[in-house]
Motif scaffolding. Structure first.
Motif, PDB file in Angstrom:
ATOM      1  N   UNK A   1       2.268 -10.350  -0.510  1.00 31.47           N
ATOM      2  CA  UNK A   1       1.142 -11.238  -0.258  1.00 31.47           C
ATOM      3  C   UNK A   1       0.155 -11.132  -1.422  1.00 31.47           C
ATOM      4  N   UNK A   2      -0.475 -12.258  -1.745  1.00 31.71           N
ATOM      5  CA  UNK A   2      -1.360 -12.311  -2.905  1.00 31.71           C
ATOM      6  C   UNK A   2      -2.483 -11.282  -2.823  1.00 31.71           C
ATOM      7  N   UNK A   3      -3.061 -11.109  -1.614  1.00 30.41           N
ATOM      8  CA  UNK A   3      -4.215 -10.219  -1.476  1.00 30.41           C
ATOM      9  C   UNK A   3      -3.846  -8.739  -1.603  1.00 30.41           C
ATOM     10  N   UNK A   4      -2.548  -8.415  -1.480  1.00 29.45           N
ATOM     11  CA  UNK A   4      -2.141  -7.010  -1.569  1.00 29.45           C
ATOM     12  C   UNK A   4      -1.673  -6.622  -2.975  1.00 29.45           C
ATOM     13  N   UNK A   5      -1.648  -7.565  -3.888  1.00 27.56           N
ATOM     14  CA  UNK A   5      -1.239  -7.251  -5.259  1.00 27.56           C
ATOM     15  C   UNK A   5      -2.239  -6.332  -5.948  1.00 27.56           C
ATOM     16  N   UNK A   6      -3.421  -6.224  -5.347  1.00 28.75           N
ATOM     17  CA  UNK A   6      -4.444  -5.340  -5.938  1.00 28.75           C
ATOM     18  C   UNK A   6      -3.963  -3.891  -5.999  1.00 28.75           C
TER      19      UNK A   6
ATOM     20  N   UNK B   1       3.225  -3.832 -14.022  1.00 27.71           N
ATOM     21  CA  UNK B   1       2.970  -5.235 -14.364  1.00 27.71           C
ATOM     22  C   UNK B   1       4.028  -6.157 -13.760  1.00 27.71           C
ATOM     23  N   UNK B   2       5.277  -5.678 -13.717  1.00 24.09           N
ATOM     24  CA  UNK B   2       6.339  -6.469 -13.067  1.00 24.09           C
ATOM     25  C   UNK B   2       6.027  -6.668 -11.589  1.00 24.09           C
ATOM     26  N   UNK B   3       5.553  -5.608 -10.928  1.00 27.63           N
ATOM     27  CA  UNK B   3       5.205  -5.715  -9.515  1.00 27.63           C
ATOM     28  C   UNK B   3       4.031  -6.680  -9.323  1.00 27.63           C
TER      29      UNK B   3
ATOM     30  N   UNK C   1      -1.044  -2.852  -6.856  1.00 26.46           N
ATOM     31  CA  UNK C   1      -0.275  -2.688  -8.081  1.00 26.46           C
ATOM     32  C   UNK C   1      -1.181  -2.743  -9.305  1.00 26.46           C
ATOM     33  N   UNK C   2      -2.268  -3.519  -9.206  1.00 24.29           N
ATOM     34  CA  UNK C   2      -3.242  -3.512 -10.302  1.00 24.29           C
ATOM     35  C   UNK C   2      -3.899  -2.137 -10.404  1.00 24.29           C
ATOM     36  N   UNK C   3      -4.218  -1.552  -9.244  1.00 23.43           N
ATOM     37  CA  UNK C   3      -4.808  -0.211  -9.230  1.00 23.43           C
ATOM     38  C   UNK C   3      -3.865   0.806  -9.870  1.00 23.43           C
ATOM     39  N   UNK C   4      -2.574   0.720  -9.522  1.00 22.68           N
ATOM     40  CA  UNK C   4      -1.594   1.639 -10.098  1.00 22.68           C
ATOM     41  C   UNK C   4      -1.495   1.448 -11.609  1.00 22.68           C
ATOM     42  N   UNK C   5      -1.409   0.197 -12.047  1.00 24.17           N
ATOM     43  CA  UNK C   5      -1.282  -0.081 -13.478  1.00 24.17           C
ATOM     44  C   UNK C   5      -2.496   0.424 -14.248  1.00 24.17           C
ATOM     45  N   UNK C   6      -3.683   0.200 -13.698  1.00 26.63           N
ATOM     46  CA  UNK C   6      -4.910   0.654 -14.367  1.00 26.63           C
ATOM     47  C   UNK C   6      -4.937   2.181 -14.475  1.00 26.63           C
ATOM     48  N   UNK C   7      -4.503   2.855 -13.413  1.00 26.14           N
ATOM     49  CA  UNK C   7      -4.478   4.320 -13.444  1.00 26.14           C
ATOM     50  C   UNK C   7      -3.525   4.819 -14.526  1.00 26.14           C
TER      51      UNK C   7
ATOM     52  N   UNK D   1       0.829  -1.202   0.000  1.00 25.24           N
ATOM     53  CA  UNK D   1       0.000   0.000   0.000  1.00 25.24           C
ATOM     54  C   UNK D   1       0.864   1.252   0.000  1.00 25.24           C
ATOM     55  N   UNK D   2       1.941   1.236   0.768  1.00 28.97           N
ATOM     56  CA  UNK D   2       2.839   2.396   0.819  1.00 28.97           C
ATOM     57  C   UNK D   2       3.489   2.629  -0.546  1.00 28.97           C
ATOM     58  N   UNK D   3       3.945   1.545  -1.187  1.00 27.56           N
ATOM     59  CA  UNK D   3       4.555   1.664  -2.512  1.00 27.56           C
ATOM     60  C   UNK D   3       3.550   2.253  -3.495  1.00 27.56           C
ATOM     61  N   UNK D   4       2.321   1.749  -3.447  1.00 25.65           N
ATOM     62  CA  UNK D   4       1.272   2.259  -4.329  1.00 25.65           C
ATOM     63  C   UNK D   4       1.048   3.749  -4.090  1.00 25.65           C
ATOM     64  N   UNK D   5       0.946   4.153  -2.825  1.00 26.50           N
ATOM     65  CA  UNK D   5       0.687   5.550  -2.512  1.00 26.50           C
ATOM     66  C   UNK D   5       1.828   6.453  -2.975  1.00 26.50           C
ATOM     67  N   UNK D   6       3.065   5.981  -2.837  1.00 24.57           N
ATOM     68  CA  UNK D   6       4.216   6.774  -3.287  1.00 24.57           C
ATOM     69  C   UNK D   6       4.177   6.946  -4.804  1.00 24.57           C
TER      70      UNK D   6
END
Length: 311
Positions: free
Chosen positions: A204-209, A193-195, A211-217, A127-132
């Motif tokens: 963790x599998x459930x937190x990969x979302x 996509x690499x992430x 990175x999907x959110x970031x990629x979609x944005x 989540x922190x990586x996504x927010x950054x």
């Protein structure tokens, strides 16, 4: 600066880094040189950070125990200007951002803002990586929207015939900016996509979302940029049609003038031969006759143009 995230967020030193504790940090190249062996980072990644080239491509490499990447961050307010450049390392419980080129401190400010808005109760490294990463794109939507408004304004000016002197140069500049922006987003999509692939099982599998959110944005930003590029192509075509129309109008005017004066040229050439056997030379009304003949010829041609709605 290094932060330990537990029940709260605390500053820590490089000696306090613990693989069992979640750590996020923003360090300089000098600071990285002091801790990379402790963190088992490859010397190759350090050299890649210090490598000097005119052009860089944002990318990410996956190692067994960590992932390493470099992002060349575009200033959305000066797309073709100098870019900030940061590296990042991701390990289990560690996210480290490396300042390679951040002269104005803007990336450091983004990192500090991300730290301040972190909720420790729901904290996860993903989540922190996504927010950054998300904060790096904070102004992009509004900037792209502004570019869209500008293109629409230019289209209105073309339709109104209000073309200023540097219009074509502005089109070429916008084309270059959109190409740079499109390539930038494509590279960020590759990193996202690499992430998501999580090839070294850092997340963790459930937190990969996240990175999907970031990629979609980023994909949406890339699509918006492509739409602007398409609009710019249409604007260019409209501009070329406007230029061609004006050129055709000028050529039309030249054709009309040539058509009107061609018979007069014939008359002048005819009576300019001055053969002694020409009766009009000695006729006292000869000069007046040529004047009237020229006027009648022009009137006939002009009347023909009017009838055919050529003028």
């Amino acid at each position: 600066m290094l932060y330990k995230v537990t029940d709260g967020i605390e500053n820590v030193t490089k000696d306090e880094i613990d693989s069992d504790t979640k750590i996020v940090g923003y360090v300089t190249m000098e600071e990285l040189g002091k801790i990379y062996t402790r963190l088992d980072f490859s010397i190759t990644t350090i050299r890649e950070c210090t490598c000097e080239h005119d052009n860089f491509r944002s990318s990410m490499d996956v190692y067994d125990a960590y992932s390493f990447g470099i992002i060349n961050i575009i200033n959305i307010k000066a797309i073709t200007g100098k870019r900030d450049r940061v590296g990042f390392y991701i390990k289990k419980n560690l996210f480290l951002v490396v300042s390679i080129l951040d002269e104005d401190g803007s990336i450091e400010a983004v990192f500090e803002h991300t730290v301040k808005r972190t909720n420790t109760d729901t904290f996860s490294l993903e989540k922190f990586i996504y927010q950054f990463f998300d904060q790096l794109l904070y102004n992009d939507n509004s900037a792209i929207e502004g570019m869209g408004y500008h293109i629409n304004m230019l289209e209105d000016e073309v339709l109104a015939g209000k073309i200023y002197e540097s219009f074509n140069a502005d089109l070429l500049s916008m084309k270059k900016q959109l190409l740079v922006l499109k390539n930038y987003y494509e590279q960020l999509i590759d990193i996202g996509e690499e992430l998501q692939e999580n090839a070294n099982d850092l997340f963790e599998e459930e937190t990969l979302r996240y990175f999907r959110m970031f990629t979609i944005k980023v994909m949406r930003l890339s699509d918006s940029t492509q739409m602007l590029r398409d609009s710019l192509v249409q604007l260019r075509e409209a501009y070329e049609a406007y230029v061609n129309f004006n050129l055709n109008q000028i050529m039309k005017l030249f054709t009309e003038v040539t058509t009107i004066f061609m018979p007069l040229t014939l008359i002048v050439g005819w009576y300019g031969m001055n053969f002694t056997t020409m009766p009009e030379i000695t006729w006292k009304y000869g000069y007046l006759f040529v004047i009237l003949l020229s006027i009648v010829t022009i009137a006939i041609i002009w009347g023909f143009f009017k009838k055919k709605k050529i003028v």
